[in-house]
Design an enzyme around this catalytic site. Structure first.
Site, PDB file in Angstrom:
ATOM      1  N   ILE A  39      26.925  40.114  41.733  1.00  0.00           N
ATOM      2  CA  ILE A  39      26.653  38.799  42.139  1.00  0.00           C
ATOM      3  C   ILE A  39      27.166  38.939  43.209  1.00  0.00           C
ATOM      4  CG2 ILE A  39      28.953  36.792  42.080  1.00  0.00           C
ATOM      5  CD1 ILE A  39      27.075  34.834  41.993  1.00  0.00           C
ATOM      6  N   ASN A  95      36.963  48.327  35.046  1.00  0.00           N
ATOM      7  CA  ASN A  95      38.526  47.633  35.849  1.00  0.00           C
ATOM      8  C   ASN A  95      39.159  47.121  34.155  1.00  0.00           C
ATOM      9  OD1 ASN A  95      38.354  48.535  37.858  1.00  0.00           O
ATOM     10  ND2 ASN A  95      37.048  46.404  38.608  1.00  0.00           N
ATOM     11  N   GLY A 101      42.158  45.781  39.278  1.00  0.00           N
ATOM     12  CA  GLY A 101      41.376  45.103  39.387  1.00  0.00           C
ATOM     13  C   GLY A 101      40.545  43.760  39.075  1.00  0.00           C
ATOM     14  N   GLN A 102      40.569  44.424  37.261  1.00  0.00           N
ATOM     15  CA  GLN A 102      40.019  43.264  36.670  1.00  0.00           C
ATOM     16  C   GLN A 102      40.461  41.806  37.097  1.00  0.00           C
ATOM     17  OE1 GLN A 102      40.778  43.800  32.660  1.00  0.00           O
ATOM     18  NE2 GLN A 102      38.664  42.398  31.341  1.00  0.00           N
ATOM     19  N   HIS A 108      33.432  44.803  30.806  1.00  0.00           N
ATOM     20  CA  HIS A 108      32.002  45.093  31.061  1.00  0.00           C
ATOM     21  C   HIS A 108      32.174  46.578  32.090  1.00  0.00           C
ATOM     22  CE1 HIS A 108      34.664  43.029  34.063  1.00  0.00           C
ATOM     23  NE2 HIS A 108      34.782  43.555  35.313  1.00  0.00           N
ATOM     24  N   HIS A 110      30.622  48.493  35.431  1.00  0.00           N
ATOM     25  CA  HIS A 110      29.842  48.386  36.234  1.00  0.00           C
ATOM     26  C   HIS A 110      28.783  50.150  36.264  1.00  0.00           C
ATOM     27  CE1 HIS A 110      32.597  45.217  38.338  1.00  0.00           C
ATOM     28  NE2 HIS A 110      33.411  46.078  37.724  1.00  0.00           N
TER      29      HIS A 110
HETATM   30  P1  AMP Z   1      36.020  42.837  37.968  1.00  0.00           P
HETATM   31  O1  AMP Z   1      37.330  43.027  38.940  1.00  0.00           O
HETATM   32  O2  AMP Z   1      35.978  44.400  37.663  1.00  0.00           O
HETATM   33  O3  AMP Z   1      36.764  42.275  36.506  1.00  0.00           O
HETATM   34  O4  AMP Z   1      34.283  43.223  37.748  1.00  0.00           O
HETATM   35  C1  AMP Z   1      34.210  41.731  37.853  1.00  0.00           C
HETATM   36  C2  AMP Z   1      32.356  40.845  38.364  1.00  0.00           C
HETATM   37  O5  AMP Z   1      32.687  40.330  37.782  1.00  0.00           O
HETATM   38  C3  AMP Z   1      33.020  41.188  39.699  1.00  0.00           C
HETATM   39  O6  AMP Z   1      32.166  42.239  40.925  1.00  0.00           O
HETATM   40  C4  AMP Z   1      31.527  40.477  40.441  1.00  0.00           C
HETATM   41  O7  AMP Z   1      31.239  40.249  41.651  1.00  0.00           O
HETATM   42  C5  AMP Z   1      31.134  39.467  39.361  1.00  0.00           C
HETATM   43  N1  AMP Z   1      30.308  38.471  38.590  1.00  0.00           N
HETATM   44  C6  AMP Z   1      31.396  37.071  38.589  1.00  0.00           C
HETATM   45  N2  AMP Z   1      30.484  36.744  38.753  1.00  0.00           N
HETATM   46  C7  AMP Z   1      29.536  36.659  38.218  1.00  0.00           C
HETATM   47  C8  AMP Z   1      28.236  36.516  37.435  1.00  0.00           C
HETATM   48  N3  AMP Z   1      28.138  34.927  37.875  1.00  0.00           N
HETATM   49  N4  AMP Z   1      27.023  36.947  37.886  1.00  0.00           N
HETATM   50  C9  AMP Z   1      26.753  38.237  38.278  1.00  0.00           C
HETATM   51  N5  AMP Z   1      27.929  39.309  38.567  1.00  0.00           N
HETATM   52  C10 AMP Z   1      29.419  38.178  38.512  1.00  0.00           C
END
Ligand code: AMP
Length: 122
Positions: A39, A95, A101-102, A108, A110
């Site tokens: 997002i 992460n 920074g998780q 997940h 990236h």
């Molecule tokens: P992390 O910081 O590795 O935990 O990554 C979490 C990621 O999830 C971040 O890059 C956010 O931008 C992404 N994110 C959070 N909420 C959503 C959502 N509803 N749809 C798509 N991506 C999301």
């Protein structure tokens, strides 16, 4: 909180996306994994690939998650190819915990590409 409950345990915003309770730009889905566009993209292509089973992160994964973790990596490569990233290259990042920074505690990957990425990461 359990990291492998089959209902709402360990639930996060990604659980809502898996259950289609909130929208996401889904690019790939099968029985075990789901991929959708981040997002808040930090690169021209920024896709998140998650297991449907809510593992918290790689540190919380166990031996029995091994096949699924391998499947995630292979699926990430297939998605990157489908996004046209194979020739130019791309990065797969996961992460794990505070210093990385998780922010979402559902494992997940990236998938990042579409521009040259800096190294080392900030
Ligand atoms: P992390 O910081 O590795 O935990 O990554 C979490 C990621 O999830 C971040 O890059 C956010 O931008 C992404 N994110 C959070 N909420 C959503 C959502 N509803 N749809 C798509 N991506 C999301």
């Amino acid at each position: 909180v359990s990291n492998r409950g089959d209902k709402m345990e360990g639930d996060t915003i990604f659980g809502k996306i898996i259950r289609k309770e909130i929208p996401a730009a889904i690019v790939y889905e099968d029985e075990e994994v789901l991929a959708f566009r981040d997002i808040a993209p930090v690169a021209p292509v920024h896709i998140l690939l998650i297991p449907k089973r809510p593992i918290v992160n790689v540190a919380a994964a166990t031996e029995e998650d091994g096949v699924l973790l391998g499947r995630l990596m292979l699926t990430a490569a297939r998605i990157a190819k489908a996004e046209g990233l194979e020739e130019t290259g791309y990065r797969i990042v996961t992460n794990n915990g505070a210093h990385a920074g998780q922010t979402v505690f559902h494992l997940h990957l990236h998938i990042l590409g579409g521009r040259a990425l800096g190294w080392p990461p900030g």
